[in-house]
Design an enzyme around this catalytic site. Structure first.
Site, mmCIF file in Angstrom:
data_model
loop_
_atom_site.group_PDB
_atom_site.id
_atom_site.type_symbol
_atom_site.label_atom_id
_atom_site.label_comp_id
_atom_site.label_asym_id
_atom_site.label_seq_id
_atom_site.Cartn_x
_atom_site.Cartn_y
_atom_site.Cartn_z
ATOM 1 N N ARG A 126 2.605 10.335 14.912
ATOM 2 C CA ARG A 126 1.541 11.191 15.569
ATOM 3 C C ARG A 126 0.838 12.016 14.412
ATOM 4 N NH1 ARG A 126 1.762 16.109 19.530
ATOM 5 N NH2 ARG A 126 -0.153 16.081 19.880
ATOM 6 N N HIS B 48 -6.141 18.794 17.308
ATOM 7 C CA HIS B 48 -4.830 19.538 17.244
ATOM 8 C C HIS B 48 -5.450 20.857 16.637
ATOM 9 C CE1 HIS B 48 -0.179 19.352 17.309
ATOM 10 N NE2 HIS B 48 -0.722 20.556 16.934
ATOM 11 N N GLU C 234 -2.161 20.666 23.657
ATOM 12 C CA GLU C 234 -1.979 21.723 24.005
ATOM 13 C C GLU C 234 -2.931 22.598 24.262
ATOM 14 O OE1 GLU C 234 1.207 23.761 21.693
ATOM 15 O OE2 GLU C 234 2.610 21.916 21.913
ATOM 16 N N ASN D 125 4.882 17.928 25.709
ATOM 17 C CA ASN D 125 5.407 18.840 24.370
ATOM 18 C C ASN D 125 6.350 19.838 25.128
ATOM 19 O OD1 ASN D 125 3.855 17.412 22.829
ATOM 20 N ND2 ASN D 125 2.675 19.166 22.071
ATOM 21 N N TYR E 209 9.839 22.451 24.343
ATOM 22 C CA TYR E 209 10.623 23.094 23.608
ATOM 23 C C TYR E 209 11.892 24.046 24.043
ATOM 24 C CZ TYR E 209 7.658 21.763 19.898
ATOM 25 O OH TYR E 209 6.668 20.682 18.836
ATOM 26 N N GLU F 93 6.043 15.849 21.502
ATOM 27 C CA GLU F 93 6.533 16.750 20.667
ATOM 28 C C GLU F 93 7.988 17.488 21.268
ATOM 29 O OE1 GLU F 93 4.413 20.056 19.110
ATOM 30 O OE2 GLU F 93 2.681 18.944 18.940
HETATM 31 O O1 IFM Z 1 3.794 23.624 15.315
HETATM 32 C C1 IFM Z 1 3.605 23.474 16.863
HETATM 33 C C2 IFM Z 1 2.496 22.413 17.105
HETATM 34 O O2 IFM Z 1 1.379 22.571 16.279
HETATM 35 C C3 IFM Z 1 1.985 22.444 18.607
HETATM 36 N N1 IFM Z 1 3.438 22.325 19.387
HETATM 37 C C4 IFM Z 1 4.404 23.295 18.945
HETATM 38 C C5 IFM Z 1 4.793 23.410 17.535
HETATM 39 C C6 IFM Z 1 5.890 24.245 17.252
HETATM 40 O O3 IFM Z 1 5.711 25.643 17.604
#
Ligand code: IFM
Length: 466
Positions: free
Chosen positions: A78, A122, A167, A298, A300, A360
């Protein structure tokens, strides 16, 4: 012996990057300036004064990067297209050299047996468009259509998976409300307008993609944390509800529910809707809820919210004792794999997303190469293992999860944090541009090869040469 957690046949295992974070060549071959070029070149905006001018020099090293992906056994890659590389003035004349770069990249990936997943936007908006109001202006959504048309016409015969935006919440809130990101604006009312124009751009783009890339699948990627109250008190629960603006403000209109009334009331209370939703024109909501083939997620960390009194901004709470087994090196990013399975289930059962990719997921740890040149990033392996196992659990519960992309293929420019944060499964030596697969890359290569993870973390020796 414990049975492996097997993934469905054909599961898409990939890695992700983004143009500004890896390409460099910020002013080469006719590329225009992006809002991130401008932001990073403005003193005081990025940690240590870092910029994406060179980044991972991927613009010149894309061939060796594809070879590396092939050695890792990636099924998909990606990446995103730099809008000002293709349309230096944001709209109008196409820079053929820019298009040719992506065309060669796509051909190289296909020749290596790697499926390209192309993100159209992006974050690197052409600076000329930013100067005309950026995403706070409806005209930017119109220019985005020209950009989409140019890229999908050129690559639509070969790219079969398209992501309109990455995002949009971060673009709107961090870019226009809190000034953490480019363009560095500090106005919540602008941010809300920006959020609408981003969603509109997405909605308008889908039919263009369908026309220029028949048979391809198309969707959008949202960042969805997992937001929970610190206690059962009514105020903490309300804080968590308000914290959901990061994803509910986007998911609801995308899935036909319009902008959530409760969040509208919150925004109005913050003076972020001085003229109500006057920027929403007739037909906009219908355009935004266009049918898509997949949702990109995405994920985290989780956010624990507390509010001491009604109406207070949600406070994020962190346990007094922090350590790297519980947190990554990104400040306050708590490791919480159950949040990933939770959000996947919510998108499936509440929003009825037909198919989902984790576009992500990953962790920042700066473990350097040891004296033998090996990068023993055990914490990253643990992080990835926990989240991949959470994906498996989600699939077993009925989530139509079709793929997983680790963030990121290699260490790269981490926006406001510059090069301090390292998310790669491959180490980037920024002085020499040498790439060194970390232990996590070897571990991930085994996962891909087996199409499975062990239920317990295994620090396998792997077989990827650096
Ligand atoms: O690096 C970023 C990415 O560009 C977008 N999502 C979160 C990642 C980590 O912060």
């Amino acid at each position: 012996m414990t049975a492996l957690l097997k993934f469905p046949a054909g599961f898409t295992w990939g890695a992700a990057t983004a143009s500004y974070q890896i390409e460099g060549a910020w002013n080469e071959d006719g590329k225009g300036e992006s809002c991130w070029d401008r932001f990073a070149h403005t003193p005081g905006k990025i940690l240590n004064g870092d910029t994406g001018d060179v980044a991972c020099d991927h613009y010149h090293r894309w061939k060796e990067d594809i070879a590396l992906m092939k050695r890792l056994g990636l099924k998909a890659y990606r990446f995103s297209v730099s809008w000002p590389r293709v349309l230096p003035k944001g709209s109008g004349a196409v820079n053929q050299t820019g298009i040719d770069f992506y065309s060669r990249l796509v051909d190289g990936l296909l020749a290596a047996g790697i499926t390209p997943f192309l993100t159209l936007f992006h974050w690197d908006l052409p600076q000329v468009l930013e100067e005309k109001g950026g995403w706070a202006s409806r005209a930017t959504a119109e220019s985005y259509l020209e950009f989409t048309d140019a890229v999908t016409r050129a690559l639509g015969d070969r790219v079969k998976a398209w992501i309109t935006l990455n995002e949009p919440a971060v673009v709107a809130w961090a870019g226009y409300a809190t000034a953490r990101h480019a363009p560095g604006r500090n106005d919540y009312a602008l941010a809300v307008r920006a959020s609408h124009h981003l969603l509109l751009a997405h909605g308008w783009a889908i039919p263009v993609i369908r026309r220029n890339s028949p048979g391809a699948e198309a969707g959008i990627t949202l960042n969805t944390g997992w937001t929970v109250p610190a206690s059962n008190s009514i105020h903490d629960r309300d804080a968590a509800r308000r914290g959901e603006i990061w994803h509910r403000w986007f998911l609801d209109p995308l899935y036909g529910r319009g902008y959530p009334a409760d969040l509208q009331a919150d925004l109005a209370a913050q003076n972020a809707l001085p003229h109500g939703l006057d920027f929403v024109q007739s037909g906009d909501l219908e355009a935004i809820q266009v049918s898509t083939d997949f949702l990109g997620i995405n994920y985290y960390f989780r956010t624990v919210c507390r509010s001491d009194a009604p109406g207070n901004d949600p406070q994020t709470v962190f346990p007094a004792e922090k350590n790297l087994d519980r947190y990554t090196e990104c400040e306050n990013w708590e490791i919480f794999p159950d949040g990933l399975s939770g959000i996947l289930k919510r998108c499936t059962f509440e929003y009825l997303a037909p198919k989902i990719y984790v576009t992500e997921n990953g962790a920042s740890y700066s473990t350097p190469p040891d004296s033998s040149g090996r990068v023993p990033d055990v914490r990253r392996i643990r992080y990835l293992h926990g989240h991949i196992a959470a994906c498996h659990e989600a699939i077993r519960s009925g989530v139509p999860l079709a793929g997983y992309f680790v963030w990121s293929l290699m260490d790269n420019f981490e926006w406001g944090q510059g090069y301090k944060q390292r998310f790669g499964i491959v180490w980037t030596d920024y002085k020499t541009q040498q790439r060194i697969p970390k232990d996590s890359a070897r571990w991930y290569a085994e996962v891909i090869q087996n199409n499975a993870v062990d239920p317990f973390v295994e620090m396998g020796s792997g077989s990827v040469s650096s």
